[in-house]
Write a protein that holds these residues in place. Structure first.
Motif: not given
Length: 276
Positions: A175-194
């Motif tokens: 729910h943070v958005g711009e500051a965290t989204f890039k790292d969120s995407v990289r922290t998902l497993r394959k097939g994960g959901r953000i």
């Protein structure tokens, strides 16, 4: 309390203690007819698109009022709907979380985070949380969080990557958005959901399409809930299975001070205005 009723209201009485569903759909569009209130083409929220509850009285449709148990404090009830209905739809309906999954929730002290921790735990997930405050992390642990990450000590995405054996987590609530989204995407497993229910640091999200298609990720926007989801999650609140977290209560005439307190980011859970 209900002070007055329209002539055609039959399932409520003057004096009833109620909590409000803050979502107001049109009731006529194709999405409303499918029961998807929050997808309504003219969806409105009390306090955002319509006059809200910073008032001694507010007029709403009878269907928006839900009776609450006599032993549930008004302050606790008031802290529930917005955060819990949003978190419930986001995790249970949109992400369809399952027992055994790893769920990462960013910003442990936010209202939606305190709701998400409890819902994910109730669903049988392993819950990871981040914060810059050890005190907030400990309070998150009391709500059911399993793995605590202080991002002042170590970058949270690196910590999660290592803690999951370089696999990543199944679901991330960002729910943070711009500051965290890039790292969120990289922290998902394959097939994960953000899951994206908001963007408090800015709306422009950076997304590398190669991560998206090669790792087969899903980015799921979510907002509010329909009436069925609202009643489902509030039933769990009424049963005590989910517990709204009230950080502080301010009287209505100190609304300015309440907002100033929120801007300092010191709260854990919801800040409530008391009418009485």
């Amino acid at each position: 309390h209900i002070a007055e009723l329209g002539s055609d209201v039959t399932d409520l009485e003057v004096g009833d203690r109620v909590v409000l569903n803050p979502g107001v759909p049109c009731g006529r569009c194709e999405y409303c007819l499918r029961g998807e209130d929050s997808l309504c083409i003219d969806y409105k929220i009390l306090g955002e698109h319509l006059p809200g509850t910073y008032a001694e009285r507010v007029a709403v449709a009878a269907k928006n009022a839900l009776k609450i148990p006599t032993d549930l404090a008004f302050e606790t009830a008031a802290a529930a709907p917005l955060a819990f209905m949003t978190a419930w739809r986001m995790l249970v309906t949109r992400a369809a979380i399952r027992p055994g999954e790893d769920v990462l929730i960013l910003g442990a002290g936010a209202g939606i985070a305190t709701a998400s921790i409890q819902i994910a735990k109730l669903a049988g997930c392993t819950v990871y949380v981040t914060s810059s405050s050890d005190e907030k992390l400990q309070r998150a642990k009391e709500l059911g969080a399993d793995v605590l990450v202080n991002y002042k000590t170590m970058p949270w995405s690196k910590a999660i990557w290592e803690l999951t054996g370089r696999r990543g987590v199944d679901v991330i609530v960002d729910h943070v958005g711009e500051a965290t989204f890039k790292d969120s995407v990289r922290t998902l497993r394959k097939g994960g959901r953000i899951l994206v229910p908001g963007a408090t640091t800015g709306p422009m999200l950076e997304l590398d399409a190669r991560y998206l298609f090669w790792r087969q990720l899903s980015v799921l926007g979510s907002t509010m809930a329909n009436q069925r989801e609202f009643e489902e999650v509030m039933k769990l609140v009424f049963m005590g299975r989910l517990k709204p977290v009230v950080d502080r209560v301010f009287p209505l005439d100190q609304a300015r001070e309440a907002h100033e307190y929120l801007t300092r980011g010191e709260q854990f859970g919801k800040v409530v205005l008391s009418i009485a």
